[in-house]
Write an enzyme that holds these catalytic residues in place. Structure first.
Site, mmCIF file in Angstrom:
data_model
loop_
_atom_site.group_PDB
_atom_site.id
_atom_site.type_symbol
_atom_site.label_atom_id
_atom_site.label_comp_id
_atom_site.label_asym_id
_atom_site.label_seq_id
_atom_site.Cartn_x
_atom_site.Cartn_y
_atom_site.Cartn_z
ATOM 1 N N ALA A 13 57.763 51.795 26.116
ATOM 2 C CA ALA A 13 57.633 52.642 27.403
ATOM 3 C C ALA A 13 57.658 54.148 27.041
ATOM 4 C CB ALA A 13 58.854 52.421 28.072
ATOM 5 N N GLY A 14 57.713 54.603 25.813
ATOM 6 C CA GLY A 14 57.763 55.905 25.168
ATOM 7 C C GLY A 14 58.884 56.480 25.064
ATOM 8 N N LYS A 15 60.137 55.821 24.767
ATOM 9 C CA LYS A 15 61.534 56.536 24.403
ATOM 10 C C LYS A 15 61.283 57.484 23.311
ATOM 11 C CE LYS A 15 63.648 52.707 23.236
ATOM 12 N NZ LYS A 15 62.259 51.699 23.499
ATOM 13 N N LYS A 37 68.609 57.309 15.823
ATOM 14 C CA LYS A 37 68.155 55.857 16.168
ATOM 15 C C LYS A 37 69.069 54.863 15.264
ATOM 16 C CE LYS A 37 64.666 53.117 17.536
ATOM 17 N NZ LYS A 37 63.930 52.800 18.838
ATOM 18 N N SER A 41 64.004 48.176 13.880
ATOM 19 C CA SER A 41 63.308 46.989 13.379
ATOM 20 C C SER A 41 61.769 47.503 13.034
ATOM 21 C CB SER A 41 63.307 45.781 14.163
ATOM 22 O OG SER A 41 62.932 45.985 15.571
ATOM 23 N N ALA A 118 66.902 50.779 21.539
ATOM 24 C CA ALA A 118 65.635 49.822 20.946
ATOM 25 C C ALA A 118 65.418 49.024 22.239
ATOM 26 C CB ALA A 118 66.275 49.132 19.967
ATOM 27 N N ARG A 210 48.826 60.945 29.266
ATOM 28 C CA ARG A 210 48.152 60.477 28.014
ATOM 29 C C ARG A 210 48.015 61.640 27.336
ATOM 30 N NH1 ARG A 210 48.855 55.329 26.701
ATOM 31 N NH2 ARG A 210 46.906 55.430 25.291
#
Length: 233
Positions: A13-15, A37, A41, A118, A210
């Site tokens: 989603a763009g975290k 973070k 993974s 995550a 974008r």
């Protein structure tokens, strides 16, 4: 110290883009910053160990400089759900263990601290706990990153409801345009954003279009131009 848990409506989603952009914004204002973070993974093997690009991006926006092991204590190579990646190497991360790992960096009380989850809010941490349990344990308000695409209204509202059901506040949300076709019809795009503003019952911290920037650091700097910090007047 101001600390928030950054979650998203879905994977990709763009975290990290939003979190790094918020940290870059805070640095512009002269604040100390920290991006964590705890579990990642999809890490790559390097000469200094496993490294995750999202964690490295947050590390680059953390001021003063912070060791990677502090930013990302749990690293896994397979690009799959963290609890499954952990199982493959015989580990079982827990909310207790994560809270213990990040207690010291949180105690530094930097101007802005962001803990990035995550996947989405309900991603499992192990067979019994969700990663969201860390936000609940630390009583952190959430910043919700909405990946702007078809279906985002449902995803965003359900995630906001889940956050509040867990007893936490949504401090703000950010729209991140991940599907350019979603904005092709300008009037419909505006209507979707208006629906999010009306139904999420939280301040919008920005809408990120974008971006043409081609590296994580330049993307963070570019995203900062479209973002406001939580609790801004």
């Amino acid at each position: 110290m101001t600390a928030y848990f950054v979650t998203g409506t879905d994977t990709d989603a763009g975290k990290t883009l939003v979190a790094s952009g918020l940290l870059a914004k805070a640095r512009r204002r002269g604040l100390t910053t920290l991006g964590l973070k705890p579990v990642a993974s999809g890490c790559e093997s390097t000469a200094v160990g496993l490294r995750n690009i999202d964690a490295l991006t947050l590390q680059a926006q953390s001021e003063p400089a912070t060791p990677y092991a502090v930013i990302n204590p749990y690293t896994y190579a397979p690009p799959i759900a963290p609890h499954l990646a952990a199982k493959q190497v015989g580990e079982r991360p827990t909310v207790d263990a994560l809270a213990e790992h990040i207690a010291a960096p949180l105690a530094e009380r930097r101007g802005l601290t962001l803990i990035e989850g995550a996947g989405g809010w309900r991603v499992p941490l192990n067979d019994d706990e969700d990663l969201a349990g860390l936000a609940v344990r630390l009583e952190l308000p959430a910043i919700l990153v909405v990946g702007l695409k078809l279906g985002c209204l449902n995803h965003a509202r359900l995630t906001a409801e889940a956050i509040r059901a867990d007893g936490l506040r949504v401090a703000g949300w950010v729209g991140n345009l991940i599907d350019p076709d979603f904005a092709t019809d300008e009037a419909c795009y505006r209507d979707n954003l208006a629906t999010l503003e009306r139904t999420l019952d939280a301040p919008c911290l920005g809408i990120v279009p974008r971006l043409d920037a081609d590296t994580p650091d330049t993307r963070a700097t570019a995203a900062a131009d479209y973002l406001g910090l939580p609790d801004d007047d």
